[in-house]
Design a protein around this motif. Structure first.
Motif, PDB file in Angstrom:
ATOM      1  N   ASN A 236       0.885  -1.039   0.169  1.00 55.14           N
ATOM      2  CA  ASN A 236       0.015   0.162   0.080  1.00 55.14           C
ATOM      3  C   ASN A 236       0.841   1.328  -0.121  1.00 55.14           C
ATOM      4  OD1 ASN A 236      -2.954  -0.746   0.187  1.00 55.14           O
ATOM      5  ND2 ASN A 236      -2.054  -1.795   1.888  1.00 55.14           N
ATOM      6  N   PHE A 237       0.561   2.109  -1.008  1.00 59.80           N
ATOM      7  CA  PHE A 237       1.614   3.463  -1.232  1.00 59.80           C
ATOM      8  C   PHE A 237       0.568   4.391  -0.565  1.00 59.80           C
ATOM      9  CE2 PHE A 237       4.087   1.743  -4.227  1.00 59.80           C
ATOM     10  CZ  PHE A 237       5.072   2.667  -4.091  1.00 59.80           C
ATOM     11  N   ARG A 238       1.035   5.255   0.464  1.00 61.90           N
ATOM     12  CA  ARG A 238       0.207   6.115   1.042  1.00 61.90           C
ATOM     13  C   ARG A 238       1.046   7.782   1.200  1.00 61.90           C
ATOM     14  NH1 ARG A 238       0.301   2.150   5.893  1.00 61.90           N
ATOM     15  NH2 ARG A 238      -1.432   0.809   5.442  1.00 61.90           N
ATOM     16  N   VAL A 239       0.182   8.786   1.018  1.00 62.25           N
ATOM     17  CA  VAL A 239       0.570  10.111   1.556  1.00 62.25           C
ATOM     18  C   VAL A 239      -0.055  10.177   2.760  1.00 62.25           C
ATOM     19  CG1 VAL A 239       0.375  12.498   1.045  1.00 62.25           C
ATOM     20  CG2 VAL A 239       1.037  10.750  -0.793  1.00 62.25           C
ATOM     21  N   LEU A 240       0.690  10.494   3.871  1.00 56.37           N
ATOM     22  CA  LEU A 240       0.166  10.659   5.476  1.00 56.37           C
ATOM     23  C   LEU A 240      -0.370  11.876   5.339  1.00 56.37           C
ATOM     24  CD1 LEU A 240       2.704   8.722   7.159  1.00 56.37           C
ATOM     25  CD2 LEU A 240       1.056   7.896   6.017  1.00 56.37           C
TER      26      LEU A 240
END
Length: 303
Positions: A236-240
């Motif tokens: 999973n890629f995330r921008v926090l």
């Protein structure tokens, strides 16, 4: 089939084909006399030796069926391996072979192909000239294909790491709004036995028209797959979200190979939304990747 060697045949499967047998053919010009002649040889006929797959074989036919193998009333066919011819070498304990028996049908001008043994064709069906197996005054033809399976030399074992001591890697990009470089490379990190790094384009790569953040997961050069190798990643890629838990996330499923070392999104997140929601008070952007699975493959040497 053979004294101390064995050959296995598949369950009974019947088809018709035009191509004749490739290992051995036995043509008989007088089936009635052939049938009588086997009464003096345990009701069976053994062919001459033929070679296939590095071994010597004989085709065996019971024209009245092999009663000792539940074949009474049927044509029975077998192959026997000649183990004596192998004694110059160290003989194997088993020889695995795919065996197909053939009976020519003149009426169809095709070969009945059977994968089976004791019950090939009912004797009454075979002996009736109207069915096409006996033709031109008692002629008939039997045959066999013996396809020997060689020892396994080409193989691969595919496994997946799904448990990690720490499945996450994060990277912070400071002074995001003031960046002049078009690409940001994270430090390398290890996961699933390989080294990786994140590649980000804060203003989008050439395909994003400066409207979206582009992000990719890349293999380090030291772990570049060889020809015809590949490594699967599920993550999973995330921008926090710096102010809460409303992280922007996308599921990642990708096979890396020697030609595509990196996978990801040209248009991961729009830059207007990114600037509005995901930059912290210090103008930093934090991205994260959480791994769920990484594949590994063991394989035999290639030619």
């Amino acid at each position: 089939m053979g004294s101390n060697l064995s050959a296995a045949a598949s369950t009974n499967v019947r088809t018709l084909r035009e191509h004749p047998p490739s290992s051995y053919s036995l043509k008989i010009h007088n089936f009635s006399q052939f049938e009588k002649s086997t009464t003096s040889s345990d009701h069976k006929y053994k062919s001459r030796i033929f070679s296939s797959g590095g071994y010597n074989w004989r085709l065996i036919i019971y024209p009245q069926g092999n009663g000792k193998d539940n074949g009474s009333g049927y044509i029975s066919m077998y192959v026997e391996i000649e183990s004596e011819s192998l004694m110059v070498l160290t003989p194997p304990t088993e020889v695995f072979a795919e065996i197909r028996f053939f009976v020519y049908n003149k009426k169809e001008n095709k070969y009945l192909t059977i994968q089976g043994l004791r019950q090939i064709i009912p004797c009454d069906t075979f002996s009736n000239p109207e069915n096409g197996y006996i033709f031109e005054g008692g002629q008939c033809e039997f045959g066999v294909d013996v396809i020997v399976s060689l020892p396994l030399t080409n193989w691969e074992i595919l496994s997946y790491t799904e448990k990690f001591s720490d499945s996450k890697f994060s990277s912070a990009i400071k002074n995001f709004s003031e960046l002049k470089e078009n690409v940001q490379i994270s430090k390398s990190f290890s996961m699933g036995g390989n080294k990786w790094f994140l590649k980000l384009y804060p203003k989008g790569d050439n395909r994003a028209d400066g409207k979206c953040l582009s992000i990719f997961l890349c293999l380090a050069d030291c772990d570049k797959p060889k020809a015809d190798e590949k490594i699967f990643v599920q993550a999973n890629f995330r921008v926090l979200d710096p102010r809460g838990s409303n992280h922007f996330q996308r599921q990642f499923n990708y096979w890396h190979n020697e030609k595509t070392l990196g996978g990801g999104w040209v248009q991961f997140l729009s830059l207007p939304e990114l600037r509005k929601v995901y930059l912290d008070k210090e103008d930093a952007l934090k991205v994260e990747i959480a791994f769920e699975a990484v594949s590994a493959t063991k394989y035999s040497p290639t030619i």
